[in-house]
Design a protein around this motif. Structure first.
Motif, PDB file in Angstrom:
ATOM      1  N   GLU A 515      -9.631 -15.783 -44.689  1.00  0.00           N
ATOM      2  CA  GLU A 515      -8.307 -16.409 -44.750  1.00  0.00           C
ATOM      3  C   GLU A 515      -8.346 -17.846 -44.252  1.00  0.00           C
ATOM      4  O   GLU A 515      -7.733 -18.731 -44.821  1.00  0.00           O
ATOM      5  CB  GLU A 515      -7.300 -15.596 -43.939  1.00  0.00           C
ATOM      6  CG  GLU A 515      -5.867 -16.031 -44.149  1.00  0.00           C
ATOM      7  CD  GLU A 515      -4.889 -15.055 -43.553  1.00  0.00           C
ATOM      8  OE1 GLU A 515      -4.262 -15.410 -42.539  1.00  0.00           O
ATOM      9  OE2 GLU A 515      -4.758 -13.936 -44.081  1.00  0.00           O
ATOM     10  N   GLU A 516      -9.043 -18.063 -43.149  1.00  0.00           N
ATOM     11  CA  GLU A 516      -9.184 -19.433 -42.643  1.00  0.00           C
ATOM     12  C   GLU A 516     -10.352 -19.515 -41.662  1.00  0.00           C
ATOM     13  O   GLU A 516     -10.874 -18.495 -41.194  1.00  0.00           O
ATOM     14  CB  GLU A 516      -7.894 -19.903 -41.958  1.00  0.00           C
ATOM     15  CG  GLU A 516      -7.573 -19.168 -40.674  1.00  0.00           C
ATOM     16  CD  GLU A 516      -6.365 -19.744 -39.960  1.00  0.00           C
ATOM     17  OE1 GLU A 516      -6.157 -20.967 -40.036  1.00  0.00           O
ATOM     18  OE2 GLU A 516      -5.637 -18.974 -39.300  1.00  0.00           O
ATOM     19  N   GLN A 518     -11.483 -20.831 -37.960  1.00  0.00           N
ATOM     20  CA  GLN A 518     -10.870 -21.160 -36.679  1.00  0.00           C
ATOM     21  C   GLN A 518     -11.923 -21.687 -35.713  1.00  0.00           C
ATOM     22  O   GLN A 518     -13.096 -21.309 -35.783  1.00  0.00           O
ATOM     23  CB  GLN A 518     -10.221 -19.909 -36.074  1.00  0.00           C
ATOM     24  CG  GLN A 518      -9.129 -19.294 -36.931  1.00  0.00           C
ATOM     25  CD  GLN A 518      -8.624 -17.985 -36.351  1.00  0.00           C
ATOM     26  OE1 GLN A 518      -9.395 -17.198 -35.821  1.00  0.00           O
ATOM     27  NE2 GLN A 518      -7.326 -17.744 -36.456  1.00  0.00           N
ATOM     28  N   SER A 520     -13.836 -21.664 -32.317  1.00  0.00           N
ATOM     29  CA  SER A 520     -14.128 -20.524 -31.446  1.00  0.00           C
ATOM     30  C   SER A 520     -15.273 -20.842 -30.498  1.00  0.00           C
ATOM     31  O   SER A 520     -16.264 -21.458 -30.893  1.00  0.00           O
ATOM     32  CB  SER A 520     -14.500 -19.297 -32.287  1.00  0.00           C
ATOM     33  OG  SER A 520     -14.935 -18.239 -31.472  1.00  0.00           O
ATOM     34  N   ARG A 530     -11.513 -15.968 -39.989  1.00  0.00           N
ATOM     35  CA  ARG A 530     -10.376 -15.055 -39.827  1.00  0.00           C
ATOM     36  C   ARG A 530     -10.301 -14.126 -41.028  1.00  0.00           C
ATOM     37  O   ARG A 530     -10.307 -14.568 -42.161  1.00  0.00           O
ATOM     38  CB  ARG A 530      -9.083 -15.855 -39.685  1.00  0.00           C
ATOM     39  CG  ARG A 530      -7.861 -15.002 -39.337  1.00  0.00           C
ATOM     40  CD  ARG A 530      -6.715 -15.879 -38.864  1.00  0.00           C
ATOM     41  NE  ARG A 530      -5.590 -15.065 -38.441  1.00  0.00           N
ATOM     42  CZ  ARG A 530      -4.461 -14.933 -39.131  1.00  0.00           C
ATOM     43  NH1 ARG A 530      -4.312 -15.568 -40.277  1.00  0.00           N
ATOM     44  NH2 ARG A 530      -3.477 -14.187 -38.687  1.00  0.00           N
ATOM     45  N   PHE A 531     -10.265 -12.820 -40.777  1.00  0.00           N
ATOM     46  CA  PHE A 531     -10.196 -11.781 -41.805  1.00  0.00           C
ATOM     47  C   PHE A 531     -11.297 -11.925 -42.867  1.00  0.00           C
ATOM     48  O   PHE A 531     -11.022 -11.994 -44.069  1.00  0.00           O
ATOM     49  CB  PHE A 531      -8.827 -11.764 -42.495  1.00  0.00           C
ATOM     50  CG  PHE A 531      -7.684 -11.520 -41.559  1.00  0.00           C
ATOM     51  CD1 PHE A 531      -7.761 -10.533 -40.580  1.00  0.00           C
ATOM     52  CD2 PHE A 531      -6.526 -12.277 -41.629  1.00  0.00           C
ATOM     53  CE1 PHE A 531      -6.707 -10.300 -39.707  1.00  0.00           C
ATOM     54  CE2 PHE A 531      -5.470 -12.055 -40.763  1.00  0.00           C
ATOM     55  CZ  PHE A 531      -5.556 -11.056 -39.794  1.00  0.00           C
TER      56      PHE A 531
END
Length: 561
Positions: A515-516, A518, A520, A530-531
């Protein structure tokens, strides 16, 4: 004749060196030191390979065979050696540690010799060549004996690098860029000439010898050769059609087929097919071989295309079905019937003794069309030359309705650049953004999945350090059937185990949607997905095609904008 111990000495210094310029100097000195016969071998060894990528020769040693050979050489059980692997996380360090435990009463090959054996570089290479050529009944025993000989003839400085070479993972941080610059420095030739030579031959060992013996002039005479595959030209993603038109102006638009790349070499009636990884897949695709013989009218040619698996309705089958054809060694005829393929040709790099790669795409297209007689199984794909966004959108929708991935948008004036990914070829797909990441670890499952590796640790590549940097894990999008296949696939690439976690030798790429991206601190790359979900196991792609940290940086910044 150069000793293998000298090679290992240099490797150890390289391994302890941080800067790429200093590493280049060390590799350059090594190339200047060895003989002409040893040079191609050393060039491949230092990059962590035994044979050129295009060669049919393959070491083919898994972790299991290596552990077995270490056990027989050291007198230590495989289980105890596995414990050492868990402790070191490195096959080279494991070999050193295991063989240092050999008791005085343990017989070795060198025990029966009047004087200690000093392995030469060429002897180590010939042993690996014997391992690669071992086939049929008794081949595993033969391979283990050759490894035993090497281990029991080697010094403590050498056994670690022998073990690493056995699984083609040198871990010293030397890649194509450093080797290219080292060749240029060692033999006083331009870097651009070395780069060009490698682009046309896909064999850095051959390029090194050519530079040493003939200098720049000889390098410039290197060219394409039927039967020696070159790296395929690659595309990068465009966010939308409008951006592509803005970047390129007029484009050559083609369908992006949901298939697998195939490089076709024709020399008279002899047809050789190579996968994207440059593996010889000719025997697995007899239907395509037969169809190419009839369809390609040229006597000698090198072509680029996409093989697509077709169902009974003429629509593409899932990508993994195609790979079942590519991997098949037995029962090939049955697979031909159940997974029929068609071949869509879209480029030609060589024709009747002449290289075409420096010609513009549109000129190459003319040669391609005139060289191929379309049939049910082999055809030149359709192409649209335009800057009209509505026309391109219409083609895009047609490709999607037919079950394919999207479209390719190419610069009509672009040369064919082997191994290069740039803005001359762009791809537009409707799916979530994807990354090609290498699997570096996995977790054993639980419940009904306890016998499967179920969650996979992924990494991108940092070219500056040569390291693979973790970016997260993926466990979504994997069926039970896939888990079984993947567990079998990764068994031979396991380096160590700690609890339920398994460290895996970087070898297999996953195409992962997400999804995107990030920021971290949990992962060394500085990013997390993400996901994430698995889209494809990219058996067709080589480790060199793993996405870089730079690409993650760019994608993260694009998201923020």
């Amino acid at each position: 004749m150069t000793s293998f111990k000298e090679f290992c000495r240099v490797c150890k210094v390289i391994e302890e060196t941080a800067g790429s310029l200093d590493m280049t100097d060390l590799v350059s000195e090594l190339f200047s030191l060895v003989t002409t016969e040893e040079l191609p071998v050393v060039t491949h060894f230092v990059m962590g390979e035994v044979f050129p990528a295009w060669s049919d020769e393959e070491v083919g040693l898994g972790t299991g065979l290596l552990l077995n050979a270490l056990s027989k050489s050291s007198g230590i059980s495989v289980k105890k050696i596995e414990d050492i692997v868990r402790d070191t996380g490195d096959m080279g360090k494991t070999a050193v540690k295991a063989l240092s435990k050999v008791s005085k009463g343990q017989a070795t090959f060198s025990s029966f010799l009047d004087s200690p054996v000093e392995l030469s570089i060429m002897e180590v290479f010939e042993r690996f060549r014997n391992i690669a050529s071992a086939t049929g009944k008794g081949s595993q025993t033969s391979r283990i004996k050759h490894l035993q000989y090497l281990f029991n003839s080697a010094s403590s400085e050498e056994v670690g690098y022998i073990a690493r070479l056995a699984i083609e993972d040198m871990r010293i941080g030397v890649g194509e860029g450093i080797v290219r610059d080292a060749i240029a420095k060692a033999f006083a030739v331009p870097v651009a000439s070395v780069e060009r030579g490698y682009m046309l031959t896909n064999d850095m060992g051959l390029v090194a010898v050519t530079a040493k013996e003939g200098g720049d002039e000889a390098l410039l005479n290197l060219g394409l050769q039927v039967g020696r595959p070159i790296k395929l030209m690659l595309a990068q993603v465009t966010p939308d059609i409008e951006t592509a038109i803005k970047d390129l102006g007029i484009v050559a638009a083609e369908w992006k087929f949901d298939g697998a790349r195939v490089q076709i070499h024709k020399n008279g009636d002899e047809i050789t097919l190579y996968s994207r990884r440059l593996e010889n897949i000719t025997d697995s695709l007899p239907d395509i071989v037969s169809a190419v013989k009839k369809a390609v009218k040229a006597n000698s040619a090198i072509l680029d295309g996409e093989a697509v698996a077709i169902d009974e309705n003429g629509r593409p089958k899932p990508f993994q079905e195609i790979l079942k054809r590519f991997r098949r060694k037995y029962d090939v005829e049955n697979k031909v019937r159940h997974i029929p393929l068609t071949l869509n040709l879209f480029d030609i790099m060589y024709l009747e003794g002449e290289s075409l790669i420096e010609l513009p795409l549109q000129k190459r297209r003319e040669f391609l069309v005139s060289s191929v007689e379309n049939s049910d199984l082999v055809r030149v794909d359709n192409q649209l030359i335009t800057s009209d966004i509505s026309e391109i959108n219409s083609m895009y929708e047609q490709a999607l309705r037919a079950g394919h991935e999207g479209i390719m948008l190419k610069n009509p004036d672009s040369p064919y650049s082997p191994g290069k990914r740039g803005k001359n070829w762009l791809k537009k797909k409707p799916v979530m953004e994807t990354l090609d990441l290498v699997v570096v670890g996995a977790e054993w499952g639980y419940g009904r999945r306890t016998s499967f590796l179920g969650s996979y640790a992924l990494a991108c590549h940092d070219p500056d350090t040569g390291r693979f940097l973790p970016v997260g894990k993926v466990a979504t999008g994997i069926s039970d059937e896939q888990l079984s296949e993947l567990t079998e696939l990764f068994k031979e690439h396991i380096i160590s185990e700690s609890g339920t976690f398994v460290e895996i030798r970087p070898h297999v790429l996953f195409e992962v949607a997400f999804e995107e991206i990030q920021k971290s601190t949990n992962y060394e790359s500085g990013y997390a997905l993400r996901f994430p979900r698995l889209v494809h196991v990219r058996d067709d792609k080589s480790i060199e095609e793993v996405d870089t940290l730079e690409r993650l940086d760019d994608m993260y910044m694009t998201q923020r904008k």
